[in-house]
Design a protein around this motif. Sequence first.
Motif, PDB file in Angstrom:
ATOM      1  N   VAL A   1       0.863  -1.184   0.000  1.00 45.58           N
ATOM      2  CA  VAL A   1       0.000   0.000   0.000  1.00 45.58           C
ATOM      3  C   VAL A   1       0.897   1.230   0.000  1.00 45.58           C
ATOM      4  O   VAL A   1       1.761   1.390   0.880  1.00 45.58           O
TER       5      VAL A   1
ATOM      6  N   GLY B   1       1.668   1.780  -9.008  1.00 47.12           N
ATOM      7  CA  GLY B   1       0.476   1.043  -9.390  1.00 47.12           C
ATOM      8  C   GLY B   1       0.744   0.007 -10.464  1.00 47.12           C
ATOM      9  O   GLY B   1       0.242  -1.122 -10.401  1.00 47.12           O
TER      10      GLY B   1
ATOM     11  N   SER C   1      -1.371  -1.059  -4.321  1.00 48.64           N
ATOM     12  CA  SER C   1      -2.589  -0.283  -4.150  1.00 48.64           C
ATOM     13  C   SER C   1      -2.143   1.126  -3.785  1.00 48.64           C
ATOM     14  O   SER C   1      -1.420   1.310  -2.804  1.00 48.64           O
TER      15      SER C   1
ATOM     16  N   LYS D   1      -4.858  -0.261  -9.079  1.00 49.40           N
ATOM     17  CA  LYS D   1      -5.699  -0.222  -7.876  1.00 49.40           C
ATOM     18  C   LYS D   1      -5.423   1.109  -7.177  1.00 49.40           C
ATOM     19  O   LYS D   1      -4.342   1.328  -6.637  1.00 49.40           O
TER      20      LYS D   1
ATOM     21  N   TYR E   1      -7.177  -0.249   3.602  1.00 51.12           N
ATOM     22  CA  TYR E   1      -6.167  -1.261   3.287  1.00 51.12           C
ATOM     23  C   TYR E   1      -5.522  -1.912   4.521  1.00 51.12           C
ATOM     24  O   TYR E   1      -4.813  -2.910   4.384  1.00 51.12           O
TER      25      TYR E   1
END
Length: 259
Positions: free
Chosen positions: A15, A34, A39, A63, A88
């Motif tokens: 993330v 990405g 994400s 995402k 997340y």
Amino acid sequence: MSSKITSGKRFEGKVVLVTASTQGIGFSIAERFGLEGASVVISSRKQKNVDEAVEKLKAKDIKVSGVVCHVSNAQQRKNLVETTVQKYGKIDVVVSNAAVNPSTDPTLETEESVLDKLWEINVKASILLLKAGEDAAPHMKKDSSVVLISSISGYHQHDSLAMYGVSKTALFGLTKVLAAEMAPDTRVNCVAPGYVPTHFTGYITGDQTLRKAIEDRTLLNRLGTTDDMASAVAFLASDDASYITGETLVVAGGMPSRL
């Protein structure tokens, strides 16, 4: 320019939060993460810009989520981090890219309010975003990474970038301090871009005489691209740089860069 990377998934399952990421260097950084499987949470001051950037990234099967955030606004900073964690469950990478240059005045002619804004956005916001017990840092676990975006002007201040350059010099020191304080679980590094044609630098790179002078000062005889900067940031945040922390990587085509 769209990213050249179409394969390679170094950030699958990661993330990544990128500030000031709806255009220019920030957008390319978000796009690169990405495309490598992350994400990505992007942000900027205006909802319209966030929405447009999210759609562009989704069109590339990235995402992505978008949050409005003016990095000097404590509530918006808090919302950015909380929204990311709620969605997340963690933050693996923070890229602090937001910056302003509200004045081209010489140092001793710069208004105090401008000095305050330069410090607030270009330096202080990175600290507050990561401040333990408040925002991102408590959600960053082992093998996480922070990348601060400085500038070649942190080493050599252009006449019209005097105090902007000083604020970017401060990020070199901040990188060292945060690397020590956040070790061993989180690595902290810095990228110092050279001159890249973006909306932010348009008043310099759009002047053909200035542009030619800058190109002549680089060993590669060209300006940088947003993809050049994104590649460097992705490297520093990846496991390929797992033994690098507290460092500044200059990405300026060989332009003179050391203090």
